[in-house]
Design a protein around this motif. Sequence first.
Motif, PDB file in Angstrom:
ATOM      1  N   LYS A  64      51.749  20.200 107.872  1.00 22.13           N
ATOM      2  CA  LYS A  64      50.606  19.465 108.424  1.00 22.13           C
ATOM      3  C   LYS A  64      49.300  20.236 108.271  1.00 22.13           C
ATOM      4  O   LYS A  64      48.223  19.636 108.180  1.00 22.13           O
ATOM      5  N   ALA A  65      49.386  21.556 108.254  1.00 24.85           N
ATOM      6  CA  ALA A  65      48.175  22.363 108.090  1.00 24.85           C
ATOM      7  C   ALA A  65      47.722  22.421 106.634  1.00 24.85           C
ATOM      8  O   ALA A  65      46.592  22.836 106.353  1.00 24.85           O
ATOM      9  N   HIS A  66      48.597  22.009 105.733  1.00 24.38           N
ATOM     10  CA  HIS A  66      48.269  22.042 104.303  1.00 24.38           C
ATOM     11  C   HIS A  66      48.770  20.734 103.666  1.00 24.38           C
ATOM     12  O   HIS A  66      49.732  20.744 102.902  1.00 24.38           O
ATOM     13  N   PRO A  67      48.145  19.619 103.984  1.00 25.37           N
ATOM     14  CA  PRO A  67      48.635  18.337 103.473  1.00 25.37           C
ATOM     15  C   PRO A  67      48.574  18.274 101.956  1.00 25.37           C
ATOM     16  O   PRO A  67      47.642  18.786 101.330  1.00 25.37           O
ATOM     17  N   TYR A  68      49.593  17.642 101.398  1.00 22.79           N
ATOM     18  CA  TYR A  68      49.655  17.496  99.945  1.00 22.79           C
ATOM     19  C   TYR A  68      48.774  16.339  99.503  1.00 22.79           C
ATOM     20  O   TYR A  68      48.857  15.234 100.045  1.00 22.79           O
ATOM     21  N   VAL A  69      47.936  16.583  98.495  1.00 20.37           N
ATOM     22  CA  VAL A  69      47.066  15.558  97.918  1.00 20.37           C
ATOM     23  C   VAL A  69      47.362  15.502  96.427  1.00 20.37           C
ATOM     24  O   VAL A  69      47.120  16.469  95.707  1.00 20.37           O
ATOM     25  N   PRO A  70      47.910  14.384  95.925  1.00 21.49           N
ATOM     26  CA  PRO A  70      48.225  14.286  94.495  1.00 21.49           C
ATOM     27  C   PRO A  70      46.976  14.057  93.658  1.00 21.49           C
ATOM     28  O   PRO A  70      45.892  13.763  94.180  1.00 21.49           O
ATOM     29  N   ASN A  71      47.129  14.180  92.354  1.00 16.03           N
ATOM     30  CA  ASN A  71      46.030  13.922  91.433  1.00 16.03           C
ATOM     31  C   ASN A  71      45.522  12.495  91.612  1.00 16.03           C
ATOM     32  O   ASN A  71      46.299  11.568  91.827  1.00 16.03           O
ATOM     33  N   GLY A  72      44.220  12.344  91.524  1.00 13.34           N
ATOM     34  CA  GLY A  72      43.618  11.024  91.613  1.00 13.34           C
ATOM     35  C   GLY A  72      43.385  10.522  93.019  1.00 13.34           C
ATOM     36  O   GLY A  72      42.882   9.412  93.199  1.00 13.34           O
ATOM     37  N   GLN A  73      43.730  11.324  94.039  1.00 13.97           N
ATOM     38  CA  GLN A  73      43.571  10.904  95.428  1.00 13.97           C
ATOM     39  C   GLN A  73      42.581  11.781  96.191  1.00 13.97           C
ATOM     40  O   GLN A  73      42.579  11.809  97.410  1.00 13.97           O
ATOM     41  N   GLY A  74      41.750  12.503  95.455  1.00 11.45           N
ATOM     42  CA  GLY A  74      40.816  13.438  96.065  1.00 11.45           C
ATOM     43  C   GLY A  74      41.026  14.815  95.461  1.00 11.45           C
ATOM     44  O   GLY A  74      41.513  14.955  94.336  1.00 11.45           O
ATOM     45  N   GLN A  75      40.644  15.847  96.195  1.00 13.25           N
ATOM     46  CA  GLN A  75      40.863  17.214  95.731  1.00 13.25           C
ATOM     47  C   GLN A  75      42.349  17.521  95.806  1.00 13.25           C
ATOM     48  O   GLN A  75      42.912  17.692  96.865  1.00 13.25           O
ATOM     49  N   SER A  76      42.983  17.570  94.637  1.00 10.45           N
ATOM     50  CA  SER A  76      44.435  17.737  94.601  1.00 10.45           C
ATOM     51  C   SER A  76      44.855  19.119  95.071  1.00 10.45           C
ATOM     52  O   SER A  76      44.099  20.098  94.965  1.00 10.45           O
ATOM     53  N   THR A  77      46.067  19.185  95.602  1.00  8.45           N
ATOM     54  CA  THR A  77      46.622  20.444  96.103  1.00  8.45           C
ATOM     55  C   THR A  77      48.060  20.577  95.627  1.00  8.45           C
ATOM     56  O   THR A  77      48.685  19.610  95.195  1.00  8.45           O
TER      57      THR A  77
END
Length: 279
Positions: A64-77
């Motif tokens: 929860k402190a480091h949510p996963y963001v895929p490509n194309g959905q904002g700043q990816s992680t």
Amino acid sequence: MTKFCLMCVTAGLLISSSASWPTLAADGVPNFAPDGSTAWTSDRPKSDDFLPPPSGPGPVLSDKAHPYVPNGQGQSTYRIADLTNPILMPWAIEQMRKTNEEVLAGKVPFIARERCWPAGVPGLNIYNRGQPVHFIQTSEKVVIINELYAQIRHIYLNVPHSAHVTPSWYGESVGHYEGDELVVDTIGLNDRTFVDNYRTPHTDQIHVVERFKMIDGGKSLQVTVTVDDPGTFNMPWSAIQHWRRIHQGPLIEDLCEPNNNFFFGYEVAPLPHADQPDF
């Protein structure tokens, strides 16, 4: 060079959302491929993550402190696993903690499809992003072909498991139909794969049951996965995957080739290679 059929994918996306397809064949079993052009593809941004079940223990998701963001959905992680999930035994938590720390320190994490490695089971259900999954059904077996790098599973129908199964990448899968569902039971998996893209490990004691069922009038395919591994997990847990029906034409060849051996200095898992020829 790896081939990508953009026109095929585009055609699939243009299929009318109001269409409806027959979900049962003449013999009453679910018909996952009524014609040569039917396939299934992901229907959500985080399609290479499992969905949690409505209730009960579920899969490892992002911290929860480091949510996963895929490509194309904002700043990816990159993915950081939530190690508070109660399914995890201490040794698995410690192994995953080290991987989390490496990712937070800037290391690129391992993902099977990015390094041309087999996904195993249940990982093949979340192996790709957009590339279709094809079904071939006969009276004796079901073949599932993930078009991305031609990952193939053979599911033998209405037979018991072998008395002795040598562990392998995709194990031994036997299945049967229960009404409108295909139920698949898999054992004999080696311990060289992860169950998800959060690098959740497992042992060769893992036992996976999958239930494939078409929903929404045949427009969607739901896969409900139950995983039991007394060597890794404190309890059995379940997860869900959803695919969308598309019509994109025949299966195309999509190879994973070692186009480059230098990856800008960061350490990644090596590409698989054979020391001896298969034949």
